[in-house]
Design an enzyme around this catalytic site. Structure first.
Site, PDB file in Angstrom:
ATOM      1  N   GLU A   1       0.831  -1.424   0.000  1.00 45.71           N
ATOM      2  CA  GLU A   1       0.242   0.065   0.087  1.00 45.71           C
ATOM      3  C   GLU A   1       0.940   1.854   0.110  1.00 45.71           C
ATOM      4  OE1 GLU A   1      -4.017  -0.664   2.036  1.00 45.71           O
ATOM      5  OE2 GLU A   1      -2.794  -1.472   3.379  1.00 45.71           O
TER       6      GLU A   1
ATOM      7  N   GLU B   1      -4.002  -9.300   3.484  1.00 47.35           N
ATOM      8  CA  GLU B   1      -4.125  -8.795   4.670  1.00 47.35           C
ATOM      9  C   GLU B   1      -5.508  -9.887   5.514  1.00 47.35           C
ATOM     10  OE1 GLU B   1      -2.848  -5.160   3.610  1.00 47.35           O
ATOM     11  OE2 GLU B   1      -3.597  -6.262   2.720  1.00 47.35           O
TER      12      GLU B   1
END
Length: 248
Positions: free
Chosen positions: A110, A130
């Site tokens: 990210e 995740e």
């Protein structure tokens, strides 16, 4: 600045090189690194320069520090610890280059998505695992990644655990260049050199207008161009161009 989780080099006036450096945990992003990156942002907001982000010891960033992440609760999710940092990095006045070597997972991926440019080494591996840990990628991947690679591939990465290698990332244009690991820093600096040849005010203005809301165009473009049309650099650069053309 003095940093414990970063290695910072600012020996050139037009750029800053920041290497994530927590090798014992594969450069996992912890609270200390977040705080130090905020200090970096403050410096680059005050004195705009190109930012080159790298990892160290063959890893970009393995993600958020799971030891810290395990203990985070509702209030931490609402605080947007990583998302606010990455948003600040994305909004820096001058371009940000992420040079991805090795693993860039979770928050590390990210962070790379927040950059203006991503280049990679042949060993790069980029993904967002995740959901395998019972959480989601909440620091920009759910919207930045779809913009970068399209919805179908973004969903494969976010919902099915797909990890892209360097060739796949290049084919999807998630990265724009692939180099051998030993050449990655040189390639990042070569890209920074090309940016540095442009007029800094024009670069900063173009980046800001590029990210302006769609419904603000074309008014925002016209207003920005009006400012640049009065810039001393515009006259100097155009005069130099016309003089060179006349000589040739």
């Amino acid at each position: 600045m003095t940093a414990t989780t970063l290695r910072i080099t600012a020996d050139r006036p037009d750029r800053m090189h920041v290497a994530l450096h927590r090798p014992a945990v594969r450069n996992a992003i912890d609270a200390a690194m977040v705080a130090e990156l905020h200090v970096v942002c403050a410096e680059l907001e005050a004195v705009p320069r190109i930012l080159i982000l790298t990892g160290s010891e063959g890893v970009f960033a393995s993600g958020a520090d799971i030891a810290e992440l395990r203990d985070r609760r509702r209030e931490d999710g609402l605080a947007g610890i990583n998302s606010r940092l990455f948003g600040r990095i994305a909004a820096l006045p001058m371009p940000v280059i992420a040079a991805v070597d090795g693993w860039a997972l979770g928050g590390g991926a990210e962070l790379a998505y927040a950059a203006d440019f991503r280049i990679a080494s042949t060993t790069a591996r980029i993904g967002n695992p995740e959901t395998s840990l019972g959480i989601m990628a909440a620091a920009g991947a759910t919207w930045r990644l779809a913009e970068l690679v399209g919805e179908p591939v973004a969903k494969e990465i976010l919902l099915a655990g797909r990890v892209l290698n360097a060739d796949e990332a290049l084919a999807l244009r998630l990265v724009t260049e692939v180099h051998e690991p030993g050449q990655l820093d040189a390639a990042a600096n070569a890209l920074a050199d090309r940016i540095a040849k442009q007029d800094p005010l024009a670069v900063q203005t173009t980046k800001r207008v590029f990210h302006a809301p769609r419904d603000s165009h074309p008014a925002v473009d016209e207003q920005a161009q009006a400012v640049l049309f009065e810039s001393p650099a515009k006259f100097a650069r155009m005069d130099a161009f016309l003089a060179k053309r006349k000589r040739s």
